[in-house]
Design an enzyme around this catalytic site. Structure first.
Site, mmCIF file in Angstrom:
data_model
loop_
_atom_site.group_PDB
_atom_site.id
_atom_site.type_symbol
_atom_site.label_atom_id
_atom_site.label_comp_id
_atom_site.label_asym_id
_atom_site.label_seq_id
_atom_site.Cartn_x
_atom_site.Cartn_y
_atom_site.Cartn_z
ATOM 1 C CB THR A 405 -4.718 -0.300 2.637
ATOM 2 O OG1 THR A 405 -3.600 1.106 2.399
ATOM 3 C CG2 THR A 405 -5.741 -0.577 0.975
ATOM 4 C CD GLU A 425 -0.261 5.394 1.540
ATOM 5 O OE1 GLU A 425 -0.176 4.859 0.696
ATOM 6 O OE2 GLU A 425 1.048 5.996 1.334
ATOM 7 C CD GLU A 444 -4.081 6.376 -1.324
ATOM 8 O OE1 GLU A 444 -3.072 6.069 -1.315
ATOM 9 O OE2 GLU A 444 -4.773 6.568 -0.287
ATOM 10 N N GLY A 497 0.466 -1.351 2.065
ATOM 11 C CA GLY A 497 1.663 -0.114 0.616
ATOM 12 C C GLY A 497 1.813 -1.377 -0.507
HETATM 13 N N1 GLY Z 1 -2.602 2.848 -0.198
HETATM 14 C C1 GLY Z 1 -1.766 2.305 -0.755
HETATM 15 C C2 GLY Z 1 -1.336 1.843 -2.094
HETATM 16 O O1 GLY Z 1 -2.592 2.272 -3.119
HETATM 17 O O2 GLY Z 1 -0.665 0.875 -2.279
#
Ligand code: GLY
Length: 593
Positions: A405, A425, A444, A497
């Site tokens: 990210t 993701e 995702e 994340g």
């Molecule tokens: N891809 C990380 C999140 O949406 O938390």
């Protein structure tokens, strides 16, 4: 006040990867997870880490994207235009982190009206998605997370970032630069190439076995022998340049309802590993949602962040409203202060697991969760002698959490602000590059929960975050604005994340409670709790004393080298100075004028 040194800005030039190793340290009388470093770790000075300016500021995870955004501002574009140009450049230089094959959340403050808007360009599950879709039909068990579940077509959600950026440009972009022309810096860079950084080289190497499964991915990121491109090699992405050029000329419909949509569907449905369920109508029908941001206050500051389907805004507000009940600045980095920081996050994560998901599919009691009364009630549950959660369950490869990210923070000369967190993701998402189009598809849908009781027991309700058709998976992305007396105070966000929540929380607390300068606040080691155990960056704490103390409270502690790659802007209204900082854990740059 704190034990954080005022050392000059540093850069973590090499990202650290490790494996978890559970062991007993005899003299500490508690269990501790420790990541063991496999790669070298150098701290080098960087003049780019923090910057001051008077008029405008950009902080992104890469100097190329910061430069592109600044050029847009200097040509008369506004913060929205600049953020869009930065996103496409990041797609080129951080192809592992975000891009046109992914989704994001965009927070915008319009200075003229003093209004905060938030947009949800989160990836959606295909219409044919269903709760058991990630269970292995042979065993009935979920596919192992890494590398199985995260790889291939099944985990790909309908990409939302392109449509969201078109939407925000239509609403708020300046007339100085067309939406199409905002692709130009990225097109040039993709076509002319750029030297692969040491960070990108390591990430390609780490993911090369996944990338090898997909010939279009291997063609870009691996050499003819199947090895990862080395640091310093020039990465050319002519297919991506072609995709951007095509959209620049013909508009986004070719992506959502034309040839590129057909190519995406084919790549997903015929993937050689875990073929997926996406169909052409899924892309045609994708909708960007404008949503009310979540709001709360902390020690007199007002915060706006992203609401569901992100859990990020709600979780930081809940944790902050618990912390607000205590004198955190006096507790400082004492064992008691760190215990409080951990417990506030644990409580927020409990509610996150219970309630958070796509708001179109379940009732989320936002008002209650955000109320000060509720924070007071939950704070009574803190036991000052015993950790609430010492160790629950297993984390999937948590050392990888800090590096996927990306986040963009921008303020323009008019005072318009953007906090934009954007993602595919995992590192390199699903691993699939759409053949001939040069962009990586997200994975995702791995952000859905696979709670067995909700999936298998026909009598139980579907969990708010179980996979369902057209549903958006719960996110942790936390693009956030902080205001003081109605004036902008901070723009903050980070990748990582579910560690994003703790990263943003630590930075806010460091600035507000510990009155740190921005450079110190962003550099200070963080303590994160995601409901299972403490994860703590090693380095500057009085570590042994702290670990002993937390151990006596029955905390399990995992020491990590780093997580997050925050991009932060801070306003000093008295001095009329804007400070930007790009996390020294990454390779980014903050720059203004
Ligand atoms: N891809 C990380 C999140 O949406 O938390």
């Amino acid at each position: 006040m704190t034990e954080i040194s005022n050392s000059k800005p540093n850069r973590f030039e090499h990202l650290k990867f490790g494996f978890l190793n559970l062991f007993r340290i005899s003299d500490l009388e508690f269990r501790i997870f420790s990541s063991i470093l496999l790669s070298s770790f150098f701290l080098l000075s960087s003049p780019l880490f923090a910057a001051e300016s008077k008029h405008a500021m950009v902080a992104t995870a890469d100097p190329h994207s910061t430069r592109a955004a600044l050029e847009v501002l200097q040509k008369g574009g506004n913060a929205v235009d600049a953020a869009i140009a930065a996103q496409w450049v990041l797609n080129v230089v951080e192809p592992q982190g975000s891009g046109i094959g992914g989704g994001g959340f965009f927070l915008y403050y319009e200075a003229a009206t003093k209004h905060v808007y938030s947009f949800d360009g989160r990836e959606a599950a295909p219409g044919d998605a269903y709760p058991e879709m990630f269970l292995d039909p042979k065993t009935g068990e979920p596919y192992p997370f890494y590398p199985s579940r995260i790889t291939g077509g099944l985990s790909v959600g309908v990409p939302g970032v392109l449509k969201m950026l078109q939407t925000v440009h239509d609403r708020f972009g300046s007339e100085a630069i067309s939406f199409g022309d905002l692709f130009l810096p990225a097109i040039k860079l993709a076509r002319n190439g750029f030297p692969v950084s040491s960070r990108l080289a390591k990430l390609i190497d780490q993911e090369k076995d996944r990338l090898k499964l997909f010939p279009a991915s291997a063609k870009i990121f691996l050499d003819t022998k199947g090895d990862a491109l080395a640091a310093g090699a020039i990465l050319f992405q002519p297919d991506l340049a072609g995709t951007f050029e095509w959209i620049r000329k013909d508009g986004i419909d070719i992506f959502y309802a034309g040839d590129i949509a057909r190519d995406i569907v084919r790549a997903v449905r015929t993937a050689p590993f875990h073929p997926g369920l996406m169909s052409f109508p899924d892309l045609e029908n994708y909708k960007v949602n404008e949503r009310a941001p979540v709001r709360g206050s902390y020690r007199g500051y007002d915060l706006y962040s992203m609401g569901p389907p992100s859990s990020g805004g709600l979780a930081i507000l809940q944790a902050l409203q618990i912390l607000e009940l205590y004198d955190l600045s006096s507790l400082g980095r004492s064992v008691k202060g760190l215990h409080l920081l951990a417990e506030a996050q644990t409580i927020a994560f409990e509610d996150r697991s219970r309630y958070l998901g796509d708001p179109a599919y379940s009732q989320i009691p936002l008002e209650k969760l955000l109320s000060k009364n509720y924070a007071r009630e939950r704070s009574q549950e803190i036991n000052w002698e015993f950790a609430r959660n010492s160790l629950r369950g297993k984390l999937h490869n948590p050392n990888l959490e800090g590096i996927h990210t990306t986040h963009i923070s921008i303020v323009d000369e008019q005072g318009n602000m953007v906090a934009f967190t954007t993602t595919i993701e995992s590192v390199f998402g699903s691993g699939i590059v759409v053949p001939g189009r040069g962009f990586v598809l997200n994975n995702e849908l791995t952000d859905f929960d696979l709670i067995k009781s909700a999936i298998r027991n026909p009598k139980s309700a579907i969990h708010p975050n179980a996979p369902e058709g057209d549903k958006r998976p719960r996110s942790s992305m936390t693009p956030t604005f902080v205001f003081r007396n109605g004036q902008p105070f901070m723009i903050v966000g980070s990748p990582g994340g579910s560690t994003i929540i703790g990263t943003v929380l630590n930075i806010i607390v460091n600035v507000i409670d510990f009155e740190m300068k921005l450079a110190d606040a962003i550099q200070a080691p963080k303590l994160i709790h995601r409901g299972e155990f403490i994860e703590m960056e090693s380095g500057l704490y009085q570590q042994r004393k702290i670990l002993n103390g937390l151990g006596k409270l029955h905390h399990t502690v995992m020491l990590k080298e780093s997580f997050g790659n925050a991009q932060v802007i801070l306003f000093d209204l008295a001095r009329r100075v804007i400070t930007g900082a790009s996390d020294p854990r990454g390779e980014g740059e903050a720059k203004g004028y």
